[in-house]
Design a protein around this motif. Structure first.
Motif, mmCIF file in Angstrom:
data_model
loop_
_atom_site.group_PDB
_atom_site.id
_atom_site.type_symbol
_atom_site.label_atom_id
_atom_site.label_comp_id
_atom_site.label_asym_id
_atom_site.label_seq_id
_atom_site.Cartn_x
_atom_site.Cartn_y
_atom_site.Cartn_z
ATOM 1 N N ILE A 51 27.576 -0.139 24.433
ATOM 2 C CA ILE A 51 28.905 -0.051 23.810
ATOM 3 C C ILE A 51 28.913 -0.742 22.456
ATOM 4 N N SER A 52 28.173 -1.847 22.336
ATOM 5 C CA SER A 52 28.087 -2.552 21.056
ATOM 6 C C SER A 52 27.490 -1.650 19.981
ATOM 7 N N ALA A 53 26.421 -0.946 20.320
ATOM 8 C CA ALA A 53 25.803 -0.028 19.357
ATOM 9 C C ALA A 53 26.764 1.100 18.982
ATOM 10 N N LEU A 54 27.500 1.603 19.971
ATOM 11 C CA LEU A 54 28.422 2.717 19.730
ATOM 12 C C LEU A 54 29.482 2.338 18.697
ATOM 13 N N TRP A 55 30.080 1.160 18.838
ATOM 14 C CA TRP A 55 31.152 0.761 17.922
ATOM 15 C C TRP A 55 30.606 0.227 16.603
ATOM 16 N N ASP A 56 29.492 -0.490 16.646
ATOM 17 C CA ASP A 56 28.941 -1.030 15.394
ATOM 18 C C ASP A 56 28.497 0.077 14.450
ATOM 19 N N GLY A 57 28.041 1.200 15.009
ATOM 20 C CA GLY A 57 27.576 2.290 14.163
ATOM 21 C C GLY A 57 28.669 2.932 13.339
ATOM 22 N N MET A 62 28.647 7.518 6.731
ATOM 23 C CA MET A 62 28.707 8.715 7.569
ATOM 24 C C MET A 62 28.340 9.995 6.827
ATOM 25 N N HIS A 63 28.523 10.014 5.509
ATOM 26 C CA HIS A 63 28.321 11.257 4.769
ATOM 27 C C HIS A 63 28.175 10.970 3.282
ATOM 28 N N LEU A 64 27.743 11.990 2.566
ATOM 29 C CA LEU A 64 27.779 12.022 1.107
ATOM 30 C C LEU A 64 28.437 13.343 0.749
ATOM 31 N N LEU A 65 29.746 13.291 0.606
ATOM 32 C CA LEU A 65 30.493 14.518 0.355
ATOM 33 C C LEU A 65 30.067 15.165 -0.960
ATOM 34 N N PRO A 66 30.047 16.497 -1.007
ATOM 35 C CA PRO A 66 30.615 17.418 -0.025
ATOM 36 C C PRO A 66 29.604 18.086 0.901
ATOM 37 N N LEU A 67 28.323 17.755 0.838
ATOM 38 C CA LEU A 67 27.335 18.565 1.541
ATOM 39 C C LEU A 67 26.477 17.813 2.553
ATOM 40 N N ASP A 68 26.297 16.518 2.410
ATOM 41 C CA ASP A 68 25.306 15.797 3.208
ATOM 42 C C ASP A 68 25.985 14.961 4.289
ATOM 43 N N TYR A 69 25.737 15.323 5.555
ATOM 44 C CA TYR A 69 26.278 14.557 6.681
ATOM 45 C C TYR A 69 25.177 13.897 7.504
ATOM 46 N N ASP A 70 23.969 13.828 6.961
ATOM 47 C CA ASP A 70 22.864 13.180 7.658
ATOM 48 C C ASP A 70 23.000 11.660 7.758
ATOM 49 N N PRO A 71 23.662 10.975 6.805
ATOM 50 C CA PRO A 71 23.756 9.511 6.929
ATOM 51 C C PRO A 71 24.363 9.029 8.233
ATOM 52 N N ALA A 72 25.185 9.842 8.900
ATOM 53 C CA ALA A 72 25.783 9.413 10.172
ATOM 54 C C ALA A 72 24.701 9.112 11.204
ATOM 55 N N ARG A 77 21.471 5.190 14.404
ATOM 56 C CA ARG A 77 20.146 4.690 14.803
ATOM 57 C C ARG A 77 19.965 3.236 14.379
ATOM 58 N N ASP A 78 20.452 2.892 13.197
ATOM 59 C CA ASP A 78 20.374 1.490 12.760
ATOM 60 C C ASP A 78 21.184 0.591 13.688
ATOM 61 N N ALA A 79 22.358 1.053 14.118
ATOM 62 C CA ALA A 79 23.185 0.262 15.028
ATOM 63 C C ALA A 79 22.490 0.069 16.371
ATOM 64 N N ALA A 80 21.797 1.115 16.847
ATOM 65 C CA ALA A 80 21.074 0.996 18.114
ATOM 66 C C ALA A 80 19.927 0.000 17.992
ATOM 67 N N ASN A 81 19.195 0.051 16.888
ATOM 68 C CA ASN A 81 18.095 -0.902 16.688
ATOM 69 C C ASN A 81 18.610 -2.332 16.602
ATOM 70 N N ASP A 82 19.754 -2.503 15.945
ATOM 71 C CA ASP A 82 20.339 -3.835 15.827
ATOM 72 C C ASP A 82 20.791 -4.349 17.196
ATOM 73 N N ALA A 83 21.430 -3.487 17.989
ATOM 74 C CA ALA A 83 21.873 -3.904 19.320
ATOM 75 C C ALA A 83 20.690 -4.223 20.216
#
Length: 336
Positions: A51-57, A62-72, A77-83
């Motif tokens: 749950i900590s990883a879910l909320w920390d992420g 999340m995005h680089l508008l208007p085309l790139d949504y890969d940062p999410a 993944r960074d939040a999961a590694n941190d948790a």
């Protein structure tokens, strides 16, 4: 008298035997009680890690508008590694890397936390907005760890046929448990997860939050905040094109007059009146008025932005008057 004394001694001897047998059973019950309590506590820590990883992420990019949504995906993944690093010792606060935890009769180790995208939590928004606003499928976070009995008495008074107990306290095969944040492991893997929608599609980050100073409308880079302009324009265009006159009618209903100058009204036949989208975002430091660096086709030399300024036109006069009476309180700022 002798018979009474003998009966009393026999009663005391029986009580001692019953007490001795009861104590052996009580020791086993207490040992299992301690072990199960520790298993329950550490299992909650595995759940807490997911749950900590879910909320920390959600605080990441999340995005680089208007085309790139890969940062999410990278943020989750960074939040999961941190948790995983913070909960390696099942604490979440001390972050002792790789330490695990050792309690009275239980050890915990091997904490693993992961978050994936495209978890099936979907929401695509309105059809007209899908050119820019992409459904990333939400995210799902899971966690698992190994819990092992430690210093737990595997046997107790059970040696040989003459032993008091014929069964072992705990078999070796039950001394290790794979614990999941959600559900039970299947084939040694925890498939259960917590899922959630992420990314509110709002402008975020240094690139997307700068002032949108008008350069030249209807050009490749119409203002200095390209993500802001692109998201609004791609929503505006498919909405107004099928309904001729919708844009100007909306403006006239709100302002009781057409806000565009006569040069624009003269181009009605060319569609300029409806196709031109005047968008800007100026802050208080500019008194909400912008002066385009390049002249637009309709020849407007300056543009008043919401909430407006008393320096420009009458279309935003109410906003300008409200700003003048703000007494230090405006747009969420603290009052004097």
């Amino acid at each position: 008298m002798m018979k009474k004394t003998l009966r009393s001694r026999q009663a005391r001897g029986q009580s001692m035997v019953e007490a001795a047998i009861g104590v052996t059973l009580f020791v086993t019950v207490v040992a299992f009680g301690i072990h199960f309590a520790e298993v329950g506590f550490l299992s909650l820590k595995v759940q807490e890690a997911a749950i900590s990883a879910l909320w920390d992420g959600t605080h990441g990019e999340m995005h680089l508008l208007p085309l790139d949504y890969d940062p999410a995906g990278d943020s989750m993944r960074d939040a999961a590694n941190d948790a995983q690093a913070r909960y390696a010792d099942f604490n979440g606060l001390s972050a002792t890397a790789g330490a695990g935890i050792t309690q009275a009769l239980t050890t915990g180790n091997g904490m693993t936390v992961s978050c994936d995208m495209g978890a099936g939590v979907e929401w695509g928004g309105a059809t007209a907005t899908r050119v820019v606003y992409r459904d990333n499928g939400g995210t799902a976070c899971r966690a698992q760890a190994s819990l092992n009995a430690w210093r737990f008495p595997r046997s107790f008074l059970d040696q040989g046929e003459e032993g008091l107990y014929q069964k072992r306290n705990m078999e070796d095969g039950l001394a290790s448990l794979q614990v999941c944040a959600v559900g039970r492991p299947v084939g040694g893997r925890c498939a259960g997860s917590y899922s959630m929608l992420i990314d509110d599609w709002g402008l975020a980050g240094e690139v997307e939050s700068v002032t949108c100073n008008i350069l030249m409308q209807d050009q490749l880079i119409p203002c200095t905040n390209a993500p802001l302009h692109a998201t609004v324009f791609t929503t505006y265009t498919p909405t107004v094109m099928p309904i001729p006159g919708a844009a100007s009618m909306l403006a006239e209903r709100a302002l009781f007059m057409n806000p565009l100058p006569l040069t624009a009204l003269a181009m009605v036949g060319l569609g300029m009146k409806e196709k031109t989208m005047w968008l800007s975002a100026a802050g208080e430091e500019s008194l909400f008025t912008q002066f385009p660096l390049l002249r637009d086709p309709i020849g407007m030399g300056r543009w008043t932005t919401t909430p407006g300024s008393l320096l420009s036109g009458i279309t935003t006069m109410p906003y300008g008057l409200g700003y003048m009476r703000r007494e230090g309180c405006f747009l969420g700022k603290d009052c004097d």
